[in-house]
Design an enzyme around this catalytic site. Structure first.
Site, PDB file in Angstrom:
ATOM      1  N   ARG A 169       0.822  -1.215   0.000  1.00  0.00           N
ATOM      2  CA  ARG A 169       0.000   0.000   0.000  1.00  0.00           C
ATOM      3  C   ARG A 169       0.850   1.256   0.000  1.00  0.00           C
ATOM      4  O   ARG A 169       0.304   2.351  -0.104  1.00  0.00           O
ATOM      5  CB  ARG A 169      -0.873   0.023   1.261  1.00  0.00           C
ATOM      6  CG  ARG A 169      -2.236  -0.590   1.092  1.00  0.00           C
ATOM      7  CD  ARG A 169      -2.892  -0.610   2.447  1.00  0.00           C
ATOM      8  NE  ARG A 169      -4.302  -0.369   2.388  1.00  0.00           N
ATOM      9  CZ  ARG A 169      -5.223  -1.332   2.380  1.00  0.00           C
ATOM     10  NH1 ARG A 169      -4.877  -2.587   2.389  1.00  0.00           N
ATOM     11  NH2 ARG A 169      -6.498  -1.024   2.384  1.00  0.00           N
ATOM     12  N   ARG A 215     -10.539   6.435   4.139  1.00  0.00           N
ATOM     13  CA  ARG A 215      -9.824   5.318   3.479  1.00  0.00           C
ATOM     14  C   ARG A 215      -9.607   5.620   1.998  1.00  0.00           C
ATOM     15  O   ARG A 215      -8.541   5.323   1.453  1.00  0.00           O
ATOM     16  CB  ARG A 215     -10.632   4.019   3.639  1.00  0.00           C
ATOM     17  CG  ARG A 215     -10.577   3.481   5.061  1.00  0.00           C
ATOM     18  CD  ARG A 215     -11.687   2.498   5.337  1.00  0.00           C
ATOM     19  NE  ARG A 215     -11.656   1.329   4.498  1.00  0.00           N
ATOM     20  CZ  ARG A 215     -12.719   0.567   4.239  1.00  0.00           C
ATOM     21  NH1 ARG A 215     -13.900   0.858   4.768  1.00  0.00           N
ATOM     22  NH2 ARG A 215     -12.608  -0.484   3.469  1.00  0.00           N
ATOM     23  N   ARG A 237     -21.855  -3.813   2.562  1.00  0.00           N
ATOM     24  CA  ARG A 237     -21.084  -5.040   2.843  1.00  0.00           C
ATOM     25  C   ARG A 237     -21.414  -5.611   4.220  1.00  0.00           C
ATOM     26  O   ARG A 237     -21.550  -4.905   5.210  1.00  0.00           O
ATOM     27  CB  ARG A 237     -19.588  -4.748   2.790  1.00  0.00           C
ATOM     28  CG  ARG A 237     -18.785  -5.979   3.236  1.00  0.00           C
ATOM     29  CD  ARG A 237     -17.317  -5.875   3.002  1.00  0.00           C
ATOM     30  NE  ARG A 237     -16.787  -4.562   3.282  1.00  0.00           N
ATOM     31  CZ  ARG A 237     -15.633  -4.133   2.806  1.00  0.00           C
ATOM     32  NH1 ARG A 237     -14.918  -4.907   2.012  1.00  0.00           N
ATOM     33  NH2 ARG A 237     -15.220  -2.928   3.105  1.00  0.00           N
TER      34      ARG A 237
END
Ligand code: AP5
Ligand code: MG
Length: 218
Positions: free
Chosen positions: A90, A173, A128
């Site tokens: 990342r 995020r 989700r």
């Protein structure tokens, strides 16, 4: 030569969904740093509390810790024939470490980004749910369980929602992804190791594309 498949994409792009299928159908170990860190965060230690706080806020865990986790996990014998990384690297520091690891382990690196527009990511993360026992991933809009809020495979288990899936955390995020991780796409593209798949396609279509990329058919 065996491959390290680096599955990339913004939060909610479908990395976990696809990596689970690759594991199930091609036997490639699925290594999700997010899942490993979430499991670690349930322990009662100062480190676990720190991981939990950073993860819930949508920030990144230190490179040192994540690198240690990945090098330990990929040293296990099940990774000898290659593996799928979901959520790693990342940062540029993590990408540099992966180059060394790949050389040491004798694997080539193939990155694949699952492209999904930001407005769809909000709905994917909002909807989700996952099973706390088997990790199966559902979505109340796109992939509902047979019975509301219960796992199809564990019907006595209630599905859970991730704390970092609240809309404000998802924005953090996404910003973290744009700042820290998106530059890695250029890095892999420049060395001709990046493939792109359309993340708006249905799950099976994306899986077929990924399988072709992995087996070298395209
Ligand atoms: P992580 O767990 O990796 O989260 P993420 O990258 O934000 O990605 P997500 O898991 O949210 O999404 P996904 O792409 O897996 O999508 P999914 O398949 O579930 O990381 C969490 C945190 O851990 C980070 O914020 C950080 O704090 C820490 N961390 C992790 N790795 C780190 C690292 N290397 N360094 C530092 N810190 C790290 O799908 C999403 C939803 O969409 C599901 O409901 C699914 O059913 C649905 N869906 C999937 N595909 C489709 C489709 N084709 N059509 C319709 N719906 C679909
Ligand atoms: Mg995931």
């Amino acid at each position: 030569m065996s491959k390290i498949i680096v599955l990339m994409g913004a939060p909610g792009a479908g990395k976990g969904t696809q990596a689970r299928l690759l594991q199930e159908r091609l036997g490639l170990p699925h290594i999700s740093t997010g899942d490993i860190l979430r499991a670690l965060a349930t322990e009662q230690t100062p480190l676990a509390r720190e991981v939990k706080a950073v993860q819930s806020a949508g920030g990144l865990i230190s490179d040192d810790l994540v690198i240690r986790i990945v090098s330990e996990r990929t040293r296990r014998p099940d990774c000898l024939g290659g593996y799928v990384l979901d959520g790693f690297p990342r940062t540029t520091v993590q990408a540099a470490m992966l180059e060394t690891l790949g050389r040491e382990q004798g694997h080539t690196i193939q990155a694949v980004v699952i492209d999904v527009p930001a407005e769809v990511l909000q709905r994917r993360t909002a909807g989700r749910r996952s099973c706390p026992v088997c990790g199966e991933i559902y979505n109340i809009y796109f992939k509902p369980p047979k019975v509301d809020e219960l796992c199809d495979l564990h019907p006595d288990v209630a599905l859970v929602r991730r704390t970092d899936d609240q809309a404000d955390k998802v924005l953090v995020r996404l910003a973290t992804y744009e700042r820290e991780t998106r530059p890695l796409l250029d890095y892999y593209e420049a060395s001709h190791r990046l493939a792109r798949v359309d993340g708006l396609a249905d799950t099976e279509e994306i899986y077929n594309k990924l399988r072709s990329i992995i087996t070298g058919e395209i």
